[in-house]
Each structure stands twice: as C-alpha cells, then as structure tokens.
Scaffold this motif. Structure first.
Motif, short mmCIF file in Angstrom:
data_model
loop_
_atom_site.label_atom_id
_atom_site.label_comp_id
_atom_site.label_asym_id
_atom_site.label_seq_id
_atom_site.Cartn_x
_atom_site.Cartn_y
_atom_site.Cartn_z
N ILE A 175 3.76 -2.95 10.54
CA ILE A 175 2.58 -3.81 10.55
C ILE A 175 1.87 -3.74 9.20
O ILE A 175 1.45 -4.77 8.65
CB ILE A 175 1.63 -3.43 11.70
N LYS A 176 1.75 -2.54 8.66
CA LYS A 176 1.10 -2.37 7.36
C LYS A 176 1.87 -3.12 6.27
O LYS A 176 1.27 -3.81 5.44
CB LYS A 176 1.01 -0.88 7.01
N SER A 177 3.20 -3.01 6.27
CA SER A 177 3.98 -3.72 5.26
C SER A 177 3.90 -5.23 5.47
O SER A 177 3.86 -6.00 4.50
CB SER A 177 5.43 -3.24 5.26
N ASP A 178 3.87 -5.70 6.73
CA ASP A 178 3.74 -7.13 7.00
C ASP A 178 2.40 -7.66 6.50
O ASP A 178 2.32 -8.73 5.91
CB ASP A 178 3.89 -7.42 8.50
N ILE A 179 1.33 -6.91 6.74
CA ILE A 179 0.00 -7.30 6.27
C ILE A 179 -0.02 -7.33 4.74
O ILE A 179 -0.58 -8.25 4.14
CB ILE A 179 -1.08 -6.37 6.84
N GLN A 180 0.60 -6.35 4.14
CA GLN A 180 0.65 -6.28 2.69
C GLN A 180 1.42 -7.48 2.12
O GLN A 180 1.01 -8.11 1.14
CB GLN A 180 1.29 -4.97 2.25
N THR A 181 2.52 -7.82 2.77
CA THR A 181 3.32 -8.97 2.34
C THR A 181 2.52 -10.26 2.47
O THR A 181 2.54 -11.11 1.57
CB THR A 181 4.62 -9.06 3.17
N MET A 182 1.81 -10.42 3.59
CA MET A 182 0.99 -11.62 3.77
C MET A 182 -0.12 -11.67 2.73
O MET A 182 -0.44 -12.74 2.20
CB MET A 182 0.40 -11.66 5.19
N GLY A 183 -0.72 -10.53 2.42
CA GLY A 183 -1.76 -10.48 1.39
C GLY A 183 -1.22 -10.88 0.03
O GLY A 183 -1.87 -11.64 -0.72
N ASP A 184 -0.03 -10.42 -0.30
CA ASP A 184 0.59 -10.78 -1.58
C ASP A 184 0.87 -12.28 -1.64
O ASP A 184 0.65 -12.93 -2.68
CB ASP A 184 1.89 -10.00 -1.79
N LYS A 185 1.34 -12.85 -0.53
CA LYS A 185 1.61 -14.29 -0.49
C LYS A 185 0.32 -15.08 -0.65
O LYS A 185 0.28 -16.11 -1.34
CB LYS A 185 2.30 -14.68 0.82
N LEU A 186 -0.76 -14.63 -0.02
CA LEU A 186 -2.05 -15.32 -0.15
C LEU A 186 -2.55 -15.27 -1.59
O LEU A 186 -3.09 -16.26 -2.11
CB LEU A 186 -3.09 -14.71 0.79
N LYS A 187 -2.38 -14.15 -2.25
CA LYS A 187 -2.80 -14.03 -3.66
C LYS A 187 -2.00 -14.97 -4.54
O LYS A 187 -2.55 -15.61 -5.43
CB LYS A 187 -2.64 -12.58 -4.13
#
Length: 147
Positions: free
Chosen positions: A129-141
């Motif tokens: 979940i942490k890595s998925d959230i991090q990936t989504m955050g990177d995509k949003l940036k």
C-alpha cells in the motif's frame, strides 16, 4: 483389597467417560440451539405485528445465555480432566479430550504460526500500500509538471 481398588478405579473411569460423553452431547445440543433459537425469534418478529425491539432483545439475551451455558459445560469438563491429571489418573502430557471433536482443537504452536503468518501478511500489505501510494504520488507530480 487390591481387586476392590481396581474395581473402584474402573468404575471411576467409566463414570468420567460417561460424564465427558454427556458433556459432548450437551455441547452439540447447545450449538444447534444457538442456531435455531435466534432463527425462531427472527421468524416470529417478522410474522407478528408486535414490536421488533422485544424480539431483538430476546434474541440477544438468548445468544448470551447459550454462550454462557456452552462456556460452563466446557469449563466443568476441563476442570474434571484437570482433577484427573492431579490425581494421576490421566497423564499430564496427554492432550485433554475435546468436547467438540479432535479436529477442532489446535495446538498453541499452530495458533502462533497462524498469528505470525497473519502479522507477516499485514506487514507485506502495508508495504504494498505504501509503495502504491508513493507511485500514485509520483504520477501526480509528473502530471502537475506537464500542466
């Protein structure tokens, strides 16, 4: 005199086994009632025009009553087996006889193994979940930089 002691011992063991079998039957009956009685209250509550709250309270009280009954039967049987172990009639290393079947009893090791696996799975899930959230955050940036 030795023969009389053996006879008393055999009678005592047969009495204990009879009590244990009766307790097994009580548990089976209690589990069946635990299913049927709430269903009866549920059906009656839908059939009648009376207050549903009364049947809800009766249903909850019956579940607690049956649960306490089953706990009492199990506790009394456990105490009987514990006393037999203290008297030396049953070996302490011997596993206590189950009231609801041998397949239901789990050893402490099995329970600990299951708990450890569950904790490991939860940790792995948290990492995912942490890595998925991090990936989504990177995509949003990246999307913000494009606009």
């Amino acid at each position: 005199m030795g023969k009389e002691k053996e006879i008393v011992y055999e009678k005592f063991l047969s009495l204990q086994q009879g009590i244990h079998q009766k307790n097994q039957k009580k548990i089976r009956v209690g589990l069946k009632i635990n299913i049927l009685l709430p269903l009866v209250f549920l059906v009656i509550s839908f059939i009648t025009e009376r207050s549903k709250l009364v049947f809800l309270v009766l249903w909850i009280v019956s579940l607690f009553g049956i649960a306490f009954y089953l706990l009492y039967v199990e506790y009394m049987d456990f105490k009987l087996q514990e006393q037999l172990q203290e008297l030396g009639i049953m070996e302490k290393e011997a596993e206590a006889q189950a009231l609801i079947g041998e397949g239901v009893i789990q050893s402490i090791d099995e329970i600990n193994n299951a708990r450890n696996e569950m904790v490991k799975d939860i940790k792995d899930l948290r990492k995912e979940i942490k890595s998925d959230i991090q990936t989504m955050g990177d995509k949003l940036k990246k999307d913000e930089k494009r606009h």
